[in-house]
Design a protein around this motif. Structure first.
Motif, mmCIF file in Angstrom:
data_model
loop_
_atom_site.group_PDB
_atom_site.id
_atom_site.type_symbol
_atom_site.label_atom_id
_atom_site.label_comp_id
_atom_site.label_asym_id
_atom_site.label_seq_id
_atom_site.Cartn_x
_atom_site.Cartn_y
_atom_site.Cartn_z
ATOM 1 N N ARG A 1 -13.627 -2.090 -7.676
ATOM 2 C CA ARG A 1 -12.841 -0.988 -7.099
ATOM 3 C C ARG A 1 -12.511 0.069 -8.141
ATOM 4 O O ARG A 1 -12.505 1.252 -7.876
ATOM 5 C CB ARG A 1 -11.563 -1.565 -6.487
ATOM 6 N N GLU B 1 -5.029 -3.760 -2.054
ATOM 7 C CA GLU B 1 -6.138 -3.970 -1.128
ATOM 8 C C GLU B 1 -6.675 -5.403 -1.160
ATOM 9 O O GLU B 1 -7.428 -5.799 -0.284
ATOM 10 C CB GLU B 1 -7.263 -2.987 -1.439
ATOM 11 N N GLN C 1 -2.943 0.392 -6.287
ATOM 12 C CA GLN C 1 -3.564 0.563 -4.967
ATOM 13 C C GLN C 1 -4.688 -0.458 -4.776
ATOM 14 O O GLN C 1 -4.819 -1.050 -3.712
ATOM 15 C CB GLN C 1 -4.106 1.980 -4.809
ATOM 16 N N ARG D 1 0.835 -1.205 0.000
ATOM 17 C CA ARG D 1 0.000 0.000 0.000
ATOM 18 C C ARG D 1 0.858 1.239 0.000
ATOM 19 O O ARG D 1 1.842 1.316 0.693
ATOM 20 C CB ARG D 1 -0.894 0.031 1.234
ATOM 21 N N ASP E 1 -3.323 8.540 -0.730
ATOM 22 C CA ASP E 1 -4.611 7.993 -1.151
ATOM 23 C C ASP E 1 -4.764 8.182 -2.645
ATOM 24 O O ASP E 1 -4.735 9.289 -3.139
ATOM 25 C CB ASP E 1 -5.742 8.716 -0.410
ATOM 26 N N SER F 1 -7.444 7.070 -4.401
ATOM 27 C CA SER F 1 -8.818 6.751 -4.774
ATOM 28 C C SER F 1 -9.365 7.648 -5.871
ATOM 29 O O SER F 1 -10.168 7.213 -6.675
ATOM 30 C CB SER F 1 -9.719 6.812 -3.540
#
Length: 181
Positions: free
Chosen positions: A175, A128, A124, A107, A111, A113
């Protein structure tokens, strides 16, 4: 005169300031080279990765967003991605599949995302996944191994490998927001 911040240097680089780029490179060259060498384990290749990293930083300086994290983190993420790409494309010295799986599924501290960089977002998302799902996906996509070869390598049934890959890919699609066509 005080030291110019990395953020200011990147903003100047985005405007084409070569002096700012030279200062930025001098400031970060040891860390970038060190990380690249740690990943690729070969001095000449690490130098290539470091150069590639700074070229990418120059080209994409305008995309740096200080709200997402420090400039050094942004630069080291570019380094990490460039080093992994260099390993993947290097054919003269094959990499241990377990090491590549470990590198790709770590990781990142920032972030991703809402990062427009699909490669980073995919890495990423892969990080996960549980390792039993991520590892066979990496082995299939980067090394071209079949489910049967992975099963023999890991001493598990081929059906288990196929199930893990299918479920892992489903999670990755979810995702990444990919819809089935």
């Amino acid at each position: 005169m005080g030291a110019v911040s990395d953020e200011s240097l990147l903003a100047a680089m985005a405007g084409g300031d070569q002096d700012a780029a030279a200062t930025f490179v001098r400031r970060h060259q040891a860390r970038v080279y060190g990380l690249a060498l740690t990943i690729v384990q070969q001095s000449a290749l690490a130098e290539d990765v470091a150069q590639d990293t700074f070229v990418k930083a120059w080209r994409h300086a305008a995309t740096y967003d200080p709200r997402r994290g420090p400039a050094a983190t942004w630069l080291l993420t570019i380094t990490r991605n460039a080093a992994i790409d260099a390993i993947r494309y290097r054919h003269d010295d094959p990499m241990d599949p377990d090491l590549l799986v470990a590198l790709l599924t770590v990781r990142d501290e920032s972030d991703a995302s809402d990062d427009p960089d699909t490669t980073l977002a995919l890495r990423q998302a892969l990080a996960e996944l549980p390792s039993e799902m991520a590892a066979p996906i990496v082995l299939m996509t980067y090394f071209g191994l079949t489910a049967r070869e992975i099963a023999a390598r890991d001493d598990i049934p081929a059906g288990t490998v196929k199930t893990r890959v299918r479920r892992g890919l489903q999670r990755l699609r979810q995702r990444m927001g990919v819809r089935d066509a």
